[in-house]
Motif scaffolding. Structure first.
Motif, short mmCIF file in Angstrom:
data_model
loop_
_atom_site.label_atom_id
_atom_site.label_comp_id
_atom_site.label_asym_id
_atom_site.label_seq_id
_atom_site.Cartn_x
_atom_site.Cartn_y
_atom_site.Cartn_z
N SER A 26 0.80 -1.23 0.00
CA SER A 26 0.00 0.00 0.00
C SER A 26 0.83 1.28 0.00
CB SER A 26 -0.93 0.02 1.22
OG SER A 26 -0.17 0.10 2.42
N HIS A 56 -4.46 2.83 -1.14
CA HIS A 56 -5.57 2.90 -0.20
C HIS A 56 -5.92 1.57 0.46
CE1 HIS A 56 -5.95 6.77 -2.14
NE2 HIS A 56 -6.31 6.21 -3.29
N GLU A 59 -5.88 1.84 4.18
CA GLU A 59 -7.06 2.52 4.71
C GLU A 59 -8.26 1.57 4.73
OE1 GLU A 59 -4.92 3.72 2.52
OE2 GLU A 59 -4.51 5.85 2.92
N GLU A 62 -7.72 -0.61 7.73
CA GLU A 62 -7.95 0.15 8.97
C GLU A 62 -9.43 0.36 9.22
OE1 GLU A 62 -6.59 4.36 11.11
OE2 GLU A 62 -6.24 4.06 8.96
N ALA A 63 -10.16 0.74 8.19
CA ALA A 63 -11.60 0.96 8.35
C ALA A 63 -12.32 -0.34 8.70
CB ALA A 63 -12.18 1.57 7.08
N HIS A 250 -15.41 2.56 1.43
CA HIS A 250 -16.16 2.27 2.66
C HIS A 250 -17.00 1.00 2.50
CE1 HIS A 250 -14.85 6.09 4.22
NE2 HIS A 250 -15.25 6.68 3.12
#
Length: 266
Positions: A26, A56, A59, A62-63, A250
């Motif tokens: 990443s 990303h 990310e 992490e989300a 998301h």
């Protein structure tokens, strides 16, 4: 001069979680000492990083960790794969040597020279590759000691259009490709991933990328270690190549959290 970023980071999860979200590709960070051995000018290097980086994905992991009912562990590479690729073999076993992309790349995604002929990769392997592999082995050992099993989920992405370096890129390019291993990917793990990512228009198996990451200490011998590779086609969540993330990030994080929750249960 700024101090170089850490080579990798192990981010703590719940003591009861067997899941390690592994994010190896990443980062775009290339230390100055490594940059000095790369033939590309700054513009060409930025373009190569656009193509080669799984942008990303840290990310997304992490989300997903934030959303999961039981927080998974995360093992994140903080350096670009142009430094070393921790998922390659550092010797002649590595088939990607055929296109100059073994543990230390000598060529780019478009098969152009990245490093000079005769480049000595051993210092990079010693400085970066072996410590990374050792730390990942310890992370798996710790999950085995704590909960009796470990589940390594690789979080990757891949371009919508085939790049010249891909050895097996002629097959399907589904929205989510699931990379498997005949020993370390049991049917229930695969089924959980297929269910979690079904909302993106279906999943495919081992095309255009196959396999999983398992430390060599456990590979092919320890069925307490299971593994799956998640390869997300980049148009599902970002502008290509190397552009910003969109709302798909998301949705993918929610699907990955669903998978983590399925894998964390008994």
């Amino acid at each position: 001069m700024n101090s170089p970023p850490p080579s990798f980071e192990v981010l703590t999860g719940a003591a009861s979680s067997p899941v390690i979200l592994h994010v190896p590709h990443s980062s775009r960070a290339v230390p100055d000492s490594v940059r000095a051995g790369i033939l590309l000018d700054d513009g060409a290097l930025a373009t190569e990083l656009d193509h080669i980086t799984d942008a990303h994905t840290a990310e997304i992991a992490e989300a997903a960790a934030d959303r999961a009912a039981v927080r998974p562990w995360r093992f994140v590479n903080r350096l670009s794969r142009l430094v070393v690729d921790p998922e390659r073999f550092p010797d002649e076993r590595e088939e990607m040597l055929a296109v100059g992309m073994g543990a230390v790349y000598t060529h780019t995604t478009h098969r152009e020279r990245l490093r000079p002929a005769g480049f000595d990769a051993r210092p990079l392997v010693d400085r970066y590759f072996h410590p990374y592999a050792g730390a990942m082995t310890r992370a798996v050992r710790e999950r085995l000691a704590a909960v009796g099993r470990a589940v390594v989920v690789d979080v990757h992405s891949y371009p919508t259009e085939r790049l010249p370096y891909e050895l097996h890129g002629a097959g399907p390019r589904p929205p989510v490709c699931l990379g498997t291993d005949p020993f370390h990917t049991p049917p229930d793990l695969l089924a959980a991933a297929e269910k979690a990512f079904a909302r993106f228009g279906g999943t495919g198996l081992d095309s255009p990328f196959a396999g999983t990451y398992v430390p060599l200490e456990h590979y092919g011998t320890d069925d307490r270690v299971t593994a799956l590779m998640i390869e997300i086609r980049r148009d599902a969540y970002m502008s290509e190549p190397g552009g910003p993330a969109g709302p798909g990030l998301h949705a993918l994080a929610a699907a990955l959290a669903e998978l983590v929750d399925a894998l964390t249960g008994p």
